[in-house]
Design an enzyme around this catalytic site. Structure first.
Site, PDB file in Angstrom:
ATOM      1  N   CYS A 108       0.843  -1.195   0.000  1.00  0.00           N
ATOM      2  CA  CYS A 108       0.000   0.000   0.000  1.00  0.00           C
ATOM      3  C   CYS A 108       0.879   1.246   0.000  1.00  0.00           C
ATOM      4  O   CYS A 108       1.844   1.338   0.771  1.00  0.00           O
ATOM      5  CB  CYS A 108      -0.913  -0.007   1.228  1.00  0.00           C
ATOM      6  SG  CYS A 108      -2.003   1.417   1.340  1.00  0.00           S
ATOM      7  N   CYS A 196      -7.814  -0.375  -1.486  1.00  0.00           N
ATOM      8  CA  CYS A 196      -7.131  -0.880  -0.303  1.00  0.00           C
ATOM      9  C   CYS A 196      -6.655  -2.295  -0.609  1.00  0.00           C
ATOM     10  O   CYS A 196      -7.457  -3.134  -1.037  1.00  0.00           O
ATOM     11  CB  CYS A 196      -8.051  -0.879   0.910  1.00  0.00           C
ATOM     12  SG  CYS A 196      -7.321  -1.592   2.390  1.00  0.00           S
ATOM     13  N   TYR A 380     -21.936 -18.292  22.440  1.00  0.00           N
ATOM     14  CA  TYR A 380     -21.605 -17.088  21.663  1.00  0.00           C
ATOM     15  C   TYR A 380     -21.687 -17.438  20.170  1.00  0.00           C
ATOM     16  O   TYR A 380     -20.763 -17.190  19.398  1.00  0.00           O
ATOM     17  CB  TYR A 380     -20.203 -16.578  21.990  1.00  0.00           C
ATOM     18  CG  TYR A 380     -19.874 -16.525  23.468  1.00  0.00           C
ATOM     19  CD1 TYR A 380     -20.227 -15.417  24.244  1.00  0.00           C
ATOM     20  CD2 TYR A 380     -19.210 -17.567  24.095  1.00  0.00           C
ATOM     21  CE1 TYR A 380     -19.920 -15.355  25.592  1.00  0.00           C
ATOM     22  CE2 TYR A 380     -18.894 -17.521  25.446  1.00  0.00           C
ATOM     23  CZ  TYR A 380     -19.252 -16.427  26.184  1.00  0.00           C
ATOM     24  OH  TYR A 380     -18.946 -16.369  27.521  1.00  0.00           O
ATOM     25  N   CYS A 489     -10.045 -14.786  19.709  1.00  0.00           N
ATOM     26  CA  CYS A 489      -9.512 -13.718  18.864  1.00  0.00           C
ATOM     27  C   CYS A 489      -8.538 -12.841  19.626  1.00  0.00           C
ATOM     28  O   CYS A 489      -8.150 -11.772  19.144  1.00  0.00           O
ATOM     29  CB  CYS A 489     -10.641 -12.875  18.269  1.00  0.00           C
ATOM     30  SG  CYS A 489     -11.754 -12.168  19.487  1.00  0.00           S
TER      31      CYS A 489
END
Length: 549
Positions: A108, A196, A380, A489
């Site tokens: 990028c 992006c 969850y 995570c």
């Protein structure tokens, strides 16, 4: 897992890690005298020897640890100190003196400014090593688990063009042009993007062109900061200020705080289907000509199936509001995941890396070796991303049970979406319950054989000191399901929760499979597999026998 790429951690926590476990080598020279005289703005020279949990390079000058973004182990750097404490400091890369052998040219052109990715300057193979090491170190230092089997990091097809969903803040340039992008690191200055490298490339035309339509139509962009000569400066807002629209003729120098309409541009694509949703997050939707423009977008972009407005009038950094209205087309897209059909709305939580999530699910299924008679609980569960694929592999042998997979989820909207996906795939052996997992889990009328945990970043519990305050973990230790799968995570909260589950001979950690859902960032996902220890198995068998008698 949240969609935001940044996971803030207090500097003191980072310092504690490196005070207890210092980097292997120290710099041999310093630019200015003793470290006790260093102040904000001074230059220091050091060698980066490690990476922090936030993805920053870590070096030393004197007895201080210094955290420096945009660096990696092996870099010899000149650092401008921006924050100096007694035992640690934060700095900014001033000059790269000697590059690391693992440094690469970012894909990028604004990687040094944009806050979306932290690691585009790091070779991808080294990224994977660093992420595995982060999991290992978290297990050892936080969980006290030193002999865990941690597999190499699971990867998807490519470390670029993987994101199926992006949400871009909107703003105005110094000359009043509509911009969309990510905030510059450590600031509220927007870095304008027309493409992006980590988002699905099929979204590039929409990102570049929709801004021009907003500009042409004069739709006012929301601002929560004053803009002076192109720079953003926070201002104190009086409670009496209204969230009103500003005219399209108002110059950027006069745009005040909490004014305007357009907050975010959200794009979502089905990786397998190519269907796209375009959503504008707005204050109240007072956008002249929006319905006609929505129809024009549908005709212009072949993959676009729906244009929506999401209303968020609150003064908050939460992106989506509670209400979404479809302006043209449909309010959802179709996606294929693990051989099933899913409907995804603009604000539905779904893993942003479809291929990596599917690869991790495959590992979970392989590890569990389901025989068809198990009762599985997915805590969850969200919209059933893991529940529905797993449900096809349980409940096939024991005809006495009518429900074999149970999903528990706090958000009613997610459960409503899960029910739609159940019907869409004609699955009959699943039920869902809405509520807090810590309350629903103890109330289950059946004893699960397997519990799948996929909590948010803070883990199953917040940092509760006593086991009695850890409702989910204590319930699992009392229920004693044969196997646990903990999808995480955040390695630090995974390690904290595993320490509780593995204490006193409760569960044994079989292995941990890290997974790279967010290439080019420091974030790492993973699945931990736990087996009930022998003592627990005996108690569980005796309890089952008593129940049958």
């Amino acid at each position: 897992m949240l969609d935001n790429l940044h996971d803030r951690q207090e500097p003191s926590d980072q310092w504690l890690r490196f005070r207890r476990h210092p980097p292997m080598s120290l710099p041999s020279r310093q630019r200015q005298g003793g470290c006790s005289r260093k102040r904000q703005g001074d230059l220091v020279e050091c060698t980066v020897t490690d990476l922090s949990v936030r993805g920053e390079g870590v070096g030393r000058f004197g007895q201080r640890v210094v955290f420096v973004p945009d660096t990696l182990p092996g870099d010899r750097v000149l650092v401008r100190l921006v924050r100096v404490k007694r035992q640690y400091a934060h700095g900014k890369l001033h000059q790269l003196l000697v590059p690391s052998g693992d440094r690469v040219r970012p894909s990028c052109i604004v990687a040094d400014k944009c806050g979306g990715c932290q690691w585009q300057h790091i070779d991808y193979s080294y990224q994977l090593q660093a992420k595995r090491n982060l999991v290992v170190q978290s297990l050892q230092r936080i969980g006290g688990i030193s002999q865990a089997k941690v597999d190499p990091v699971l990867t998807a097809d490519a470390p670029l063009k993987y994101r199926n969903k992006v949400t871009y803040p909107l703003g105005l340039s110094s000359i009043g042009q509509v911009q969309a992008g990510y905030y510059q690191k450590g600031s509220h200055k927007l870095v304008n993007l027309n493409q992006c490298p980590v988002q699905d490339s099929r979204l590039h035309p929409l990102l570049a062109e929709v801004k021009l339509d907003m500009q042409r139509l004069g739709w006012p962009v929301y601002s929560d900061f004053s803009v002076v000569s192109g720079s953003t400066h926070p201002v104190v807002s009086h409670p009496a200020h209204n969230i009103g629209g500003c005219s399209g003729n108002e110059s950027p120098q006069t745009v005040g705080r909490h004014r305007g309409q357009l907050r975010h541009l959200a794009l979502r694509i089905g990786r397998r289907t190519g269907e796209i949703l375009l959503t504008l997050v707005v204050i109240d939707g007072n956008l002249p000509g929006i319905k006609q423009q929505a129809q024009e977008w549908l005709q212009r972009y072949p993959g676009l199936v729906g244009v929506c407005l999401n209303y968020n009038p609150d003064r908050t950094n939460v992106i989506f509001g509670k209400e979404t209205r479809c302006l043209a087309g449909q309010a959802f897209l179709r996606e294929e995941f693990a051989g099933l059909q899913f409907q995804l709305r603009p604000d539905t939580f779904f893993q942003v890396n479809t291929e990596a999530a599917e690869a991790l699910l495959h590992i979970i299924v392989e590890e569990l070796q389901l025989q068809g008679h198990e009762l599985l609980v997915d805590a969850y569960c969200g919209i059933g991303t893991f529940t529905l694929p797993d449900s096809r592999r349980v409940g096939q042998a024991n005809v006495l049970r009518t429900r074999y997979a149970n999903g528990l989820e706090l958000q009613p909207e997610a459960i409503a979406q899960a029910e739609i996906n159940v019907k869409l795939n004609q699955i009959e052996n699943v039920q869902f319950q809405v509520g807090k997992v810590e309350k629903l889990l103890p109330q289950l009328e059946v004893m699960p054989d397997i519990v799948l945990l996929d909590p948010p970043r803070q883990g199953c519990e917040r940092a509760a000191r006593a086991l009695r305050d850890r409702a989910v973990l204590s319930t699992l230790l009392e229920m004693k399901p044969q196997r646990l799968v903990y999808v995480s995570c955040k390695p630090s909260t995974l390690a904290r929760d595993l320490q509780v589950l593995c204490a006193d001979g409760g569960y044994q950690l079989s292995r941990v499979q890290p997974a790279d859902f967010f290439p080019q960032t420091s974030h790492v996902e993973g699945a931990a597999f736990l087996d009930l220890c022998n003592v627990g198995r005996a108690e569980c068998a005796a309890r089952t026998l008593r129940g049958r008698l």
